[in-house]
Enzyme design. Sequence first.
Site, mmCIF file in Angstrom:
data_model
loop_
_atom_site.group_PDB
_atom_site.id
_atom_site.type_symbol
_atom_site.label_atom_id
_atom_site.label_comp_id
_atom_site.label_asym_id
_atom_site.label_seq_id
_atom_site.Cartn_x
_atom_site.Cartn_y
_atom_site.Cartn_z
ATOM 1 N N LYS A 116 60.939 40.788 31.846
ATOM 2 C CA LYS A 116 59.135 40.429 32.236
ATOM 3 C C LYS A 116 59.107 39.670 30.699
ATOM 4 O O LYS A 116 58.043 38.401 31.752
ATOM 5 C CB LYS A 116 58.150 41.507 32.901
ATOM 6 C CG LYS A 116 58.716 42.043 33.880
ATOM 7 C CD LYS A 116 57.950 42.829 34.274
ATOM 8 C CE LYS A 116 58.308 44.604 35.323
ATOM 9 N NZ LYS A 116 58.843 44.953 35.823
ATOM 10 N N GLU A 200 49.707 43.678 28.869
ATOM 11 C CA GLU A 200 48.873 42.730 29.714
ATOM 12 C C GLU A 200 48.012 43.902 29.859
ATOM 13 O O GLU A 200 47.558 45.031 29.910
ATOM 14 C CB GLU A 200 49.716 42.579 31.220
ATOM 15 C CG GLU A 200 50.880 41.956 30.968
ATOM 16 C CD GLU A 200 50.886 41.799 32.684
ATOM 17 O OE1 GLU A 200 52.075 40.881 33.262
ATOM 18 O OE2 GLU A 200 50.936 42.641 32.653
ATOM 19 N N HIS A 235 50.953 52.409 41.060
ATOM 20 C CA HIS A 235 51.589 50.911 41.377
ATOM 21 C C HIS A 235 53.004 50.474 42.243
ATOM 22 O O HIS A 235 53.347 49.545 42.321
ATOM 23 C CB HIS A 235 52.470 50.759 40.057
ATOM 24 C CG HIS A 235 51.622 50.496 38.990
ATOM 25 N ND1 HIS A 235 50.030 50.096 38.960
ATOM 26 C CD2 HIS A 235 51.362 51.541 38.373
ATOM 27 C CE1 HIS A 235 49.434 49.882 37.691
ATOM 28 N NE2 HIS A 235 49.874 51.081 37.203
ATOM 29 N N ARG A 297 65.058 39.605 45.314
ATOM 30 C CA ARG A 297 65.909 40.451 46.094
ATOM 31 C C ARG A 297 65.187 40.229 47.430
ATOM 32 O O ARG A 297 64.318 39.969 47.368
ATOM 33 C CB ARG A 297 65.488 41.438 45.886
ATOM 34 C CG ARG A 297 64.762 42.605 45.098
ATOM 35 C CD ARG A 297 64.587 44.089 44.760
ATOM 36 N NE ARG A 297 63.910 44.650 44.634
ATOM 37 C CZ ARG A 297 62.531 44.883 45.250
ATOM 38 N NH1 ARG A 297 62.360 44.632 46.215
ATOM 39 N NH2 ARG A 297 61.796 45.362 44.768
#
Length: 639
Positions: A116, A200, A235, A297
């Site tokens: 990420k 973040e 999440h 994917r």
Amino acid sequence: MFSSLLIANRGEIACRIIRTARAMGIRTVAVYSDADARALHVRQADEAVHIGPSPARESYLVGERIIAAAKVSGAEAIHPGYGFLSENADFAEAVIAAGLIWVGPDPASIRAMGLKDAAKKLMQAAGVPVTPGYMGDDQSEARLQAEADAIGYPVLIKAVAGGGGKGMRRVDSAADFADALASCRREAAASFGNDTVLIEKYVLSPRHIEVQVFGDAHGNVVHLFERDCSLQRRHQKVIEEAPAPGMDEATREAICAAAVRAAKAVDYKGAGTIEFIADASEGLRADRIWFMEMNTRLQVEHPVTEEITGVDLVEWQLRVAAGEELPKRQDELSINGWAMEARLYAEDPAKGFLPATGMLGPHTQLRGYARIDTGVERGDSVSPFYDPMIAKVIATGADRAMAIQDLRETLEGVVTYPLRNNAAFLCRLLEREEFAKGTVDTGFIAAKLDELTQPAPPSQAVLDAVATALAAQTGGDEASDALFGTTLRRFRSPWNCAVGFRVNTEAQLGVVVNDGERSYRGQLGDGTAGIAHWSEGDGVLAADRGSAWLFTIGTPRGSFAGGLADGAILSPMPGKIIAVEVSAGQAVTKGQKLLTLEAMKMEHTLTAPFDGTVAELLAVPGGQVQVEALLVRIEAAEQ
């Protein structure tokens, strides 16, 4: 086009790929572990190869065994599905090196977007907006804490190799950071073998918007519009839809163009998803939407895109892998109608969404006005070794309201007894006014959790139907006696045949029934008012609005809900003890964290049910435990 395909996966996605491959005339090869020897995907494939023991790390995650299975079966190509090895660049390279066709993006693209922190830097260079945060190499706890303090709470800790909601923690204060970081790293290391994280800024009114992209080896890249996946728990997506509610054409054009730029930046081939986070405090605006990550994917929620575009994304994957160009250009793609998907899981929302395992009973039903993508059917079992998904339920309508209605009606009819499921929880979500308005964000479920997960008692219509069915089930004279008010001694006189009796009024005939935990009174009538019910031994199984109950006559002989009342904390499933937070003799308060159990690739926190003292502690860090094993016993504090 190749003529044979091995699916390096299991369950629902393996069955989904087999369906398209068969329609294209491609021979399919399944792989299976010990636990999946009789699984639906094994039964549906043309051939199946055993690849190892039940744990995924000894079977579905062993690339060498997958490739060997392809060789021995004569398969020409390998489709990884989602999860497992689908985003493993080393496995993709090994497949290609073995002379097989890899149905997926180039290994270089997977690596570029797989971490990420590196992906965010790459996106910045490509002109794609990214969320503010820390992506540095210094991974010391002190540095990460300092960066989080500087960004300002709340922050989100994310494993750079993460996905599927794993290795991700929201932190609301500096005091909570160290524990959240340790838990996040443990989960990331267990799931991905990499505990590196990034920090973040946590957007306070976030919506999860993602764009389906597709590329080929001829330089073509298109988008297939957006999906909204904002209804999440820990999440993990719960309900997804396409298109996104409240998305105007200008914002759609901007976000989809950004997604195409992201795909082109890594020379992307195949199916991929660019995920964005939107600050929806002022609606969806292009200048308040930022890149989060790319999934290299096919996504779990890909059917909603298929339903609004008329495109079979698996077919596109196979054609692109075979070297063909994309079947359609961008100007040939359009949005038609609305689609919505709910993930039906074997879990118990009333008990913290603990995964359930076991067999789908003889009365199992999954049908309605929706598309059902599943990897199990009646008589199959949900294993403790893998994700407990039962099915994906996908409804399509001319507009959003119609899609919601069809999805809700289908979920209301779901029965998997005795296996618990989350259908009633999903129905409650769909009934919420906030969801109908399209204004929910990713924190909605957490904020309304108690309201959404409180078990609903059976309605009076259900109780009346059950009472009537039980009366009829007793048969012959006994049923007649019940209806005419005669005591049935065989059942310890459970019948109360003059409930609400009034002079010159019609008597109401009733019966006491129970669901194993509580007693209820049902009224006898001429029919069962359309309530779904089945005879089950000496009782009646009834289903309504996504819930199911097994009723018998009389009061309950005992409770099915063992454990918490006497302070005994039992393991809800087989797993491994990751951490123990208390010691024998320690005083604890209600809700205090006692220990952490790792099961089904997720961490589960067990807490004290009331104030008291740790009277017995059997849990040991690193220990393996079986379902219902006694872990801790809390002795209640004196009142």
